[in-house]
Design a protein around this motif. Structure first.
Motif, PDB file in Angstrom:
ATOM      1  N   GLU A 100     -15.099  -9.748  12.443  1.00  0.00           N
ATOM      2  CA  GLU A 100     -14.852  -9.610  13.884  1.00  0.00           C
ATOM      3  C   GLU A 100     -15.674  -8.424  14.475  1.00  0.00           C
ATOM      4  O   GLU A 100     -16.037  -8.778  15.644  1.00  0.00           O
ATOM      5  CB  GLU A 100     -13.380  -9.354  14.072  1.00  0.00           C
ATOM      6  N   MET A 101     -16.191  -7.650  13.787  1.00  0.00           N
ATOM      7  CA  MET A 101     -16.733  -6.402  14.235  1.00  0.00           C
ATOM      8  C   MET A 101     -17.752  -5.633  13.387  1.00  0.00           C
ATOM      9  O   MET A 101     -17.466  -5.836  11.934  1.00  0.00           O
ATOM     10  CB  MET A 101     -15.924  -5.473  14.813  1.00  0.00           C
ATOM     11  N   VAL A 102     -18.818  -5.413  13.724  1.00  0.00           N
ATOM     12  CA  VAL A 102     -20.070  -4.687  12.945  1.00  0.00           C
ATOM     13  C   VAL A 102     -20.060  -3.244  13.282  1.00  0.00           C
ATOM     14  O   VAL A 102     -20.064  -3.040  14.453  1.00  0.00           O
ATOM     15  CB  VAL A 102     -21.449  -5.386  12.705  1.00  0.00           C
ATOM     16  N   GLY A 103     -20.095  -2.436  12.166  1.00  0.00           N
ATOM     17  CA  GLY A 103     -20.095  -0.820  12.496  1.00  0.00           C
ATOM     18  C   GLY A 103     -21.372  -0.190  11.820  1.00  0.00           C
ATOM     19  O   GLY A 103     -22.023  -0.819  11.250  1.00  0.00           O
ATOM     20  N   PHE A 104     -21.441   0.756  12.405  1.00  0.00           N
ATOM     21  CA  PHE A 104     -22.689   1.580  11.865  1.00  0.00           C
ATOM     22  C   PHE A 104     -22.303   2.078  10.242  1.00  0.00           C
ATOM     23  O   PHE A 104     -21.393   2.595   9.917  1.00  0.00           O
ATOM     24  CB  PHE A 104     -22.513   3.111  12.463  1.00  0.00           C
ATOM     25  N   GLY A 105     -23.374   1.518   9.593  1.00  0.00           N
ATOM     26  CA  GLY A 105     -23.016   2.111   7.988  1.00  0.00           C
ATOM     27  C   GLY A 105     -23.695   3.083   7.487  1.00  0.00           C
ATOM     28  O   GLY A 105     -23.351   3.464   6.390  1.00  0.00           O
ATOM     29  N   GLY A 106     -25.090   3.394   8.131  1.00  0.00           N
ATOM     30  CA  GLY A 106     -25.778   4.412   7.715  1.00  0.00           C
ATOM     31  C   GLY A 106     -27.159   4.184   8.281  1.00  0.00           C
ATOM     32  O   GLY A 106     -27.511   3.502   8.836  1.00  0.00           O
ATOM     33  N   LEU A 107     -28.133   5.498   7.844  1.00  0.00           N
ATOM     34  CA  LEU A 107     -29.622   5.580   8.395  1.00  0.00           C
ATOM     35  C   LEU A 107     -30.116   6.070   7.362  1.00  0.00           C
ATOM     36  O   LEU A 107     -29.751   6.966   6.761  1.00  0.00           O
ATOM     37  CB  LEU A 107     -29.512   6.357   9.498  1.00  0.00           C
ATOM     38  N   ASP A 108     -31.347   5.594   7.130  1.00  0.00           N
ATOM     39  CA  ASP A 108     -32.307   6.230   6.186  1.00  0.00           C
ATOM     40  C   ASP A 108     -33.974   6.224   6.914  1.00  0.00           C
ATOM     41  O   ASP A 108     -33.920   5.417   7.921  1.00  0.00           O
ATOM     42  CB  ASP A 108     -32.596   4.980   4.986  1.00  0.00           C
ATOM     43  N   GLU A 109     -34.639   7.068   6.461  1.00  0.00           N
ATOM     44  CA  GLU A 109     -35.958   7.250   6.823  1.00  0.00           C
ATOM     45  C   GLU A 109     -36.092   7.352   8.221  1.00  0.00           C
ATOM     46  O   GLU A 109     -37.287   6.755   8.773  1.00  0.00           O
ATOM     47  CB  GLU A 109     -36.859   5.965   6.106  1.00  0.00           C
ATOM     48  N   VAL A 110     -35.268   7.786   9.125  1.00  0.00           N
ATOM     49  CA  VAL A 110     -35.476   7.775  10.396  1.00  0.00           C
ATOM     50  C   VAL A 110     -36.456   9.000  10.803  1.00  0.00           C
ATOM     51  O   VAL A 110     -36.566   9.870  10.350  1.00  0.00           O
ATOM     52  CB  VAL A 110     -34.109   8.272  11.285  1.00  0.00           C
ATOM     53  N   ARG A 111     -37.495   8.451  11.803  1.00  0.00           N
ATOM     54  CA  ARG A 111     -38.190   9.524  12.383  1.00  0.00           C
ATOM     55  C   ARG A 111     -38.397   9.253  14.018  1.00  0.00           C
ATOM     56  O   ARG A 111     -38.567   8.221  14.187  1.00  0.00           O
ATOM     57  CB  ARG A 111     -39.793   9.095  11.772  1.00  0.00           C
ATOM     58  N   PHE A 112     -38.242  10.335  14.709  1.00  0.00           N
ATOM     59  CA  PHE A 112     -38.583  10.412  16.180  1.00  0.00           C
ATOM     60  C   PHE A 112     -40.016  10.772  16.275  1.00  0.00           C
ATOM     61  O   PHE A 112     -40.527  11.868  15.763  1.00  0.00           O
ATOM     62  CB  PHE A 112     -37.499  11.347  16.874  1.00  0.00           C
ATOM     63  N   ARG A 113     -40.643   9.990  17.096  1.00  0.00           N
ATOM     64  CA  ARG A 113     -42.164  10.092  17.111  1.00  0.00           C
ATOM     65  C   ARG A 113     -42.475  10.230  18.667  1.00  0.00           C
ATOM     66  O   ARG A 113     -44.031  10.483  18.857  1.00  0.00           O
ATOM     67  CB  ARG A 113     -42.829   8.844  16.395  1.00  0.00           C
ATOM     68  N   GLY A 114     -41.697  10.169  19.518  1.00  0.00           N
ATOM     69  CA  GLY A 114     -41.899  10.529  20.932  1.00  0.00           C
ATOM     70  C   GLY A 114     -40.661  10.851  21.661  1.00  0.00           C
ATOM     71  O   GLY A 114     -39.725  10.698  21.188  1.00  0.00           O
ATOM     72  N   ILE A 115     -40.709  10.961  22.998  1.00  0.00           N
ATOM     73  CA  ILE A 115     -39.452  11.195  23.724  1.00  0.00           C
ATOM     74  C   ILE A 115     -39.299   9.944  24.837  1.00  0.00           C
ATOM     75  O   ILE A 115     -40.383   9.175  25.079  1.00  0.00           O
ATOM     76  CB  ILE A 115     -39.737  12.525  24.785  1.00  0.00           C
ATOM     77  N   VAL A 116     -37.946   9.986  25.035  1.00  0.00           N
ATOM     78  CA  VAL A 116     -37.663   8.810  25.803  1.00  0.00           C
ATOM     79  C   VAL A 116     -36.899   9.772  27.063  1.00  0.00           C
ATOM     80  O   VAL A 116     -36.231  10.275  26.919  1.00  0.00           O
ATOM     81  CB  VAL A 116     -36.621   7.924  25.131  1.00  0.00           C
TER      82      VAL A 116
END
Length: 172
Positions: A100-116
Motif C-alpha cells: 500500500e505504501m513505499v518508504g525510504f529504505g536507505g541511500l548509498d553512494e550519494v554525491r551532491f555535485r551542484g546547488i539547487v
C-alpha cells in the motif's frame, strides 16, 4: 556530464505535456503540502523500469527562508526526499512491491555535485536496478539542473506496513 550518461535524454523531456500532474501523483503517494516534492512526471520507460519527473523550486518553498538567509540553497535531504517520492510514485503506479505504501529504505553512494536554488527546475530521474517484490526496490537516481548533474546515488525503497503503523498509533 555527457547527455548519454543521464538516465533520460534531458532534451526529449516534454515539460508542456507531463504524463502525471500533482493531482495524479497524490493519488499514489501520501505526501502533501510542504512535503510534496514532485511537481509532475515527465516520462516513464517501463521496459527499463525508469521514470523522470521534476520539482519546480520557488521562493515559497518552506526551506527558503531558513536555508540559508540571503543565500537559499535547497537542502540535500529535501533533494533526496524528492527523488524518493519519484521512486515511490513509479513503484506504486506499476505495483512493483505489492504494498500500500513505499518508504525510504536507505541511500548509498550519494554525491551532491551542484546547488539547487529558487527559480531552478530540478529534474529527477530513477532507474531500478533491483526489484524484490514485497521486499525492496533499489534504484540509481540522478538530479539535474540546467543540464548539469547536481545529485546522484542509489536509493532503496521498502514496503511500509500500514496496518502495523495504524495499530501502533491507535495504542498511544
Amino acid at each position: 556530464m555527457a547527455k548519454s550518461e543521464f538516465i533520460f535524454d534531458l532534451d526529449i523531456l516534454d515539460f508542456d505535456n507531463p504524463i502525471a500532474d500533482t493531482e495524479a501523483i497524490q493519488k499514489l503517494i501520501p505526501q502533501r503540502y510542504e512535503m510534496a516534492q514532485v511537481t509532475a512526471i515527465l516520462s516513464e520507460d517501463v521496459g527499463r523500469l525508469a521514470c523522470a519527473g521534476y520539482k519546480d523550486i520557488t521562493e515559497d518553498d518552506f526551506w527558503v527562508r531558513g536555508h540559508m538567509p540571503g543565500m537559499p540553497i535547497m537542502p540535500g535531504v529535501i533533494q533526496l526526499e524528492a527523488v524518493a517520492q519519484l521512486a515511490s510514485y513509479f513503484a506504486q503506479r506499476h505495483d512493483l512491491l505489492g504494498t500500500e505504501m513505499v518508504g525510504f529504505g536507505g541511500l548509498d553512494e550519494v554525491r551532491f555535485r551542484g546547488i539547487v536554488k529558487p527559480g531552478d527546475t530540478l529534474i529527477l530521474m530513477i532507474e531500478l536496478k533491483k526489484l524484490r517484490r514485497g521486499r525492496m526496490i533499489v534504484a540509481n537516481f540522478q538530479g539535474a539542473v540546467d543540464g548539469k548533474l547536481v545529485v546522484d546515488g542509489v536509493l532503496r525503497g521498502i514496503p511500509i506496513p500500514i496496518e502495523a503503523v495504524k495499530e501502533h498509533l491507535a495504542k498511544k
